[in-house]
Design a protein around this motif. Structure first.
Motif, PDB file in Angstrom:
ATOM      1  N   ALA A 111       0.823  -1.205   0.000  1.00 59.04           N
ATOM      2  CA  ALA A 111       0.000   0.000   0.000  1.00 59.04           C
ATOM      3  C   ALA A 111       0.858   1.256   0.000  1.00 59.04           C
ATOM      4  O   ALA A 111       0.354   2.358  -0.164  1.00 59.04           O
ATOM      5  N   GLY A 112       2.151   1.099   0.200  1.00 60.26           N
ATOM      6  CA  GLY A 112       3.051   2.241   0.241  1.00 60.26           C
ATOM      7  C   GLY A 112       4.468   1.794  -0.013  1.00 60.26           C
ATOM      8  O   GLY A 112       4.714   0.679  -0.450  1.00 60.26           O
ATOM      9  N   ALA A 113       5.384   2.674   0.287  1.00 63.34           N
ATOM     10  CA  ALA A 113       6.799   2.389   0.082  1.00 63.34           C
ATOM     11  C   ALA A 113       7.356   1.598   1.260  1.00 63.34           C
ATOM     12  O   ALA A 113       6.725   1.485   2.313  1.00 63.34           O
ATOM     13  N   VAL A 114       8.560   1.067   1.080  1.00 61.34           N
ATOM     14  CA  VAL A 114       9.259   0.361   2.142  1.00 61.34           C
ATOM     15  C   VAL A 114       9.899   1.415   3.042  1.00 61.34           C
ATOM     16  O   VAL A 114      10.609   2.291   2.568  1.00 61.34           O
ATOM     17  N   THR A 115       9.630   1.327   4.327  1.00 63.79           N
ATOM     18  CA  THR A 115      10.227   2.237   5.299  1.00 63.79           C
ATOM     19  C   THR A 115      11.467   1.571   5.870  1.00 63.79           C
ATOM     20  O   THR A 115      11.385   0.475   6.424  1.00 63.79           O
ATOM     21  N   ALA A 116      12.600   2.219   5.710  1.00 68.05           N
ATOM     22  CA  ALA A 116      13.855   1.659   6.209  1.00 68.05           C
ATOM     23  C   ALA A 116      13.815   1.565   7.727  1.00 68.05           C
ATOM     24  O   ALA A 116      13.195   2.386   8.410  1.00 68.05           O
ATOM     25  N   LEU A 117      14.473   0.553   8.247  1.00 67.58           N
ATOM     26  CA  LEU A 117      14.570   0.370   9.691  1.00 67.58           C
ATOM     27  C   LEU A 117      15.722   1.204  10.232  1.00 67.58           C
ATOM     28  O   LEU A 117      16.694   1.463   9.520  1.00 67.58           O
ATOM     29  N   PRO A 118      15.662   1.606  11.505  1.00 67.92           N
ATOM     30  CA  PRO A 118      16.813   2.289  12.107  1.00 67.92           C
ATOM     31  C   PRO A 118      18.029   1.374  12.035  1.00 67.92           C
ATOM     32  O   PRO A 118      17.889   0.150  12.055  1.00 67.92           O
TER      33      PRO A 118
END
Length: 176
Positions: A111-118
């Motif tokens: 549903a959206g982009a991949v959010t990078a992990l810390p």
């Protein structure tokens, strides 16, 4: 890198390992299958469950949670393996690989982009690429299928598969 987003639009195979939802891009997963009968040659390293034949191909079955250090390794009881599915993935530069997971939940569009992990949330080996939001409000941690096995693990699996193929050929000649 924290909080950065990369545009991606693909279906994701959602599965559970231990108590967490993970995903693999659907193009990397050839099929979800039940556990076949396995042959586990002597000297097979943990977390390789064994090998099976799929047509003319030899496929290695691997306990994905044990491989990634999410669960300690022990040879699973046969009854427990019967109810755990395998995700058959494309050839990893040699032998085809099937990863045993705890359960497969769904295939959903992102549903959206991949959010990078810390940075402190990224495991060694880089196999976890980030968190992804899926259709229907679900989230999962997205895995990079090309980084699940290290190069030395691929070479060892190929060597074991070759040894098994040589032994199979000996028995086929003896039967003929």
């Amino acid at each position: 890198m924290e909080g950065s987003k990369a545009p991606v639009s693909v279906a994701v195979v959602i599965f559970r390992l231990v108590d967490t939802c993970y995903g693999l891009p659907a193009p990397a997963v050839r099929e979800c299958m039940s556990m076949p009968a396995l042959v586990r040659p002597a000297g097979t390293p943990a977390p390789v469950l064994g090998f099976f034949r799929l047509g003319a191909e030899r496929v290695v079955a691997i306990d994905l949670a044990a491989l990634l250090g999410l669960r300690s390794w022990s040879v699973p009881e046969v009854d427990a393996m019967l109810y755990r599915p395998l995700l058959l993935c494309g050839p990893a530069d040699g032998v085809r690989v099937a990863f045993m997971v705890d359960s497969v939940l769904d295939v959903r569009q992102m549903a959206g982009a991949v959010t990078a992990l810390p940075a402190e949330g990224v495991p060694a080996g880089g196999w976890l690429t980030g968190e992804v939001e899926l259709a229907g409000g679900m989230t999962a941690l997205l895995m990079d299928p090309d980084r699940l096995l290290m190069e030395r693990e691929r070479r060892r699996i190929e060597s074991l598969a070759l040894d098994a193929a040589v032994r199979d050929a000996l028995w086929e000649r003896a039967d003929g």
